[in-house]
Every structure is written in structure tokens, then in C-alpha cells.
Design a protein around this motif. Structure first.
Motif, PDB file in Angstrom:
ATOM      1  N   ARG A  67       0.855  -1.191   0.000  1.00  0.00           N
ATOM      2  CA  ARG A  67       0.000   0.000   0.000  1.00  0.00           C
ATOM      3  C   ARG A  67       0.887   1.236   0.000  1.00  0.00           C
ATOM      4  O   ARG A  67       1.956   1.252   0.600  1.00  0.00           O
ATOM      5  CB  ARG A  67      -0.887   0.035   1.246  1.00  0.00           C
ATOM      6  N   LEU A  69       0.973   5.344   0.907  1.00  0.00           N
ATOM      7  CA  LEU A  69       0.315   6.423   1.633  1.00  0.00           C
ATOM      8  C   LEU A  69       1.029   7.739   1.347  1.00  0.00           C
ATOM      9  O   LEU A  69       2.260   7.790   1.335  1.00  0.00           O
ATOM     10  CB  LEU A  69       0.343   6.164   3.143  1.00  0.00           C
ATOM     11  N   THR A  71       1.365  11.579   2.810  1.00  0.00           N
ATOM     12  CA  THR A  71       1.151  12.337   4.039  1.00  0.00           C
ATOM     13  C   THR A  71       1.748  13.729   3.884  1.00  0.00           C
ATOM     14  O   THR A  71       2.832  13.875   3.324  1.00  0.00           O
ATOM     15  CB  THR A  71       1.845  11.630   5.229  1.00  0.00           C
ATOM     16  N   GLU A  84      -1.555  17.058  10.492  1.00  0.00           N
ATOM     17  CA  GLU A  84      -1.233  15.967   9.571  1.00  0.00           C
ATOM     18  C   GLU A  84      -2.458  15.556   8.770  1.00  0.00           C
ATOM     19  O   GLU A  84      -3.557  15.439   9.312  1.00  0.00           O
ATOM     20  CB  GLU A  84      -0.716  14.760  10.362  1.00  0.00           C
ATOM     21  N   TYR A  85      -2.218  15.321   7.476  1.00  0.00           N
ATOM     22  CA  TYR A  85      -3.243  14.821   6.572  1.00  0.00           C
ATOM     23  C   TYR A  85      -2.639  13.662   5.791  1.00  0.00           C
ATOM     24  O   TYR A  85      -1.501  13.753   5.317  1.00  0.00           O
ATOM     25  CB  TYR A  85      -3.706  15.933   5.620  1.00  0.00           C
ATOM     26  N   GLU A  86      -3.390  12.572   5.670  1.00  0.00           N
ATOM     27  CA  GLU A  86      -2.860  11.364   5.030  1.00  0.00           C
ATOM     28  C   GLU A  86      -3.952  10.668   4.231  1.00  0.00           C
ATOM     29  O   GLU A  86      -5.102  10.624   4.658  1.00  0.00           O
ATOM     30  CB  GLU A  86      -2.322  10.423   6.114  1.00  0.00           C
ATOM     31  N   THR A  87      -3.550  10.119   3.076  1.00  0.00           N
ATOM     32  CA  THR A  87      -4.493   9.360   2.262  1.00  0.00           C
ATOM     33  C   THR A  87      -3.753   8.273   1.493  1.00  0.00           C
ATOM     34  O   THR A  87      -2.562   8.419   1.200  1.00  0.00           O
ATOM     35  CB  THR A  87      -5.255  10.286   1.279  1.00  0.00           C
ATOM     36  N   GLU A  88      -4.458   7.223   1.187  1.00  0.00           N
ATOM     37  CA  GLU A  88      -3.872   6.153   0.375  1.00  0.00           C
ATOM     38  C   GLU A  88      -3.901   6.579  -1.095  1.00  0.00           C
ATOM     39  O   GLU A  88      -4.845   7.233  -1.546  1.00  0.00           O
ATOM     40  CB  GLU A  88      -4.654   4.851   0.560  1.00  0.00           C
ATOM     41  N   ILE A  89      -2.849   6.208  -1.818  1.00  0.00           N
ATOM     42  CA  ILE A  89      -2.768   6.512  -3.248  1.00  0.00           C
ATOM     43  C   ILE A  89      -2.517   5.223  -4.014  1.00  0.00           C
ATOM     44  O   ILE A  89      -2.039   4.237  -3.449  1.00  0.00           O
ATOM     45  CB  ILE A  89      -1.656   7.548  -3.545  1.00  0.00           C
TER      46      ILE A  89
END
Length: 184
Positions: A67, A69, A71, A84-89
């Protein structure tokens, strides 16, 4: 700035992982199996390691268990208290190109083995970082309105209560790895 989530952590160098693991287990914190993390750190163009981090944005691309991520962190009180901001790509290479197009440059690659546990609202991460050594991070996510420095005092008190020989560091992993790889 709107009020969002703030990740607040404290970090310590660990000399004896076995002693730390036993102390954590006594408190009911049982570490997960190791996960391999491959992180590429990025900084805003124009930023260098001799500049302060507070108020600047930093990005990270992490691959773990297939996976990816993305960030973005912005230190608030210090480099370990960040919005903090995080998302899967889906595509790490495409995201790398997008990050550089947005005005960031790659700084350091951080490769580590991480084991985690949750205890009383805290996340405990035991990391073995290539080129830098073994560390424990203790973190909590709080509202953006809370003082990160005050939360760090609480997290430090917990770390000290373990009775383990720990050496606190205020450096982030990218700074620690960079220092280890930079010739003296």
C-alpha cells in the motif's frame, strides 16, 4: 488555519529492545509483528536542514505491505507536534511526480521495521531504522486547538514511567538518517 487533527509524539533512542518490550508488555502493550516501511521524505523547495521546520509543510510517500500512503505534515509547536493529513494513493511514482510539481523536493529515504501497540489512547511504535538505530515513538492524535508541547509532557511522563533506559531525541527520522549518512 482550520482546526484539524494534530499528531503529537515523543521519540527515544533505545539501547535494549528486550527490556523495552518487557516493560511495555507489563503495561498491557503487546507489539504487532514487524512491518517494513519505505518512506521518501520531501520538503518545500527552498527549505534546507539548517532552516527551522515549524510552520513549513513536509510531505512523505510511504510504502508498506503493498500500500502507498501520501502524508503532509506541518509542524506547529515543534517538529514532533504537527497538523497531519494522510491518504492512500494508487501509484507511488505518479504521486512522486505530482509532489515535485507542487513545489517539493526529495530529501531523505527512510527504511525501517515498525512494530506497534495501542495503549490508553496512545500509539507506541518500536522502530529499527536503517542507518539510525532503534527507537520508540509514543504518540497521540489531538485536536488542533490543543497544545502539542503540553501533550508531549504527558507522553514523556509515560515513557519515563516505564523504567527503561531511554534517550530522548527531538530529531525526526529524516534528520537522524541524514545526519548518519553525512560524512563528518
Amino acid at each position: 488555519m482550520t482546526q484539524g487533527a494534530q499528531e503529537v509524539e515523543v521519540k527515544y533512542r533505545v539501547d535494549d529492545l528486550g527490556v523495552l518490550e518487557a516493560a511495555l508488555a507489563q503495561r498491557g502493550a503487546h507489539l504487532s509483528a514487524p512491518a517494513h516501511q519505505d518512506d521518501q521524505a520531501y520538503a518545500e523547495n527552498g527549505w534546507t536542514y539548517d532552516h527551522p521546520k515549524v510552520g513549513r509543510s513536509f510531505a512523505r510517500l510511504r510504502t508498506q505491505d503493498g500500500r502507498h500512503l501520501f502524508t503532509v505534515k506541518r509542524p506547529v509547536d515543534n517538529s514532533m507536534a504537527c497538523m497531519e493529513y494522510e491518504t492512500e494513493i494508487a501509484d507511488r511514482e505518479q504521486m512522486h511526480d505530482a509532489v515535485t510539481l507542487m513545489g517539493f523536493h526529495p530529501t531523505v529515504r527512510i527504511v525501517k521495521s515498525r512494530r506497534t501497540a495501542r495503549l490508553g489512547g496512545m500509539t507506541i511504535c518500536v522502530d529499527e531504522v536503517e542507518h539510525a538505530g532503534a527507537f520508540v515513538e509514543i504518540e497521540r492524535t489531538v485536536s488542533g486547538a490543543e497544545s502539542g508541547a503540553a501533550v508531549q509532557v504527558e507522553l514523556d511522563a509515560f515513557a519515563r514511567s516505564l523504567g527503561v533506559d531511554l534517550v530522548r531525541t527531538t530529531d525526526t527520522y529524516d534528520s537522524l538518517v541524514r545526519a548518519a549518512l553525512t560524512p563528518a
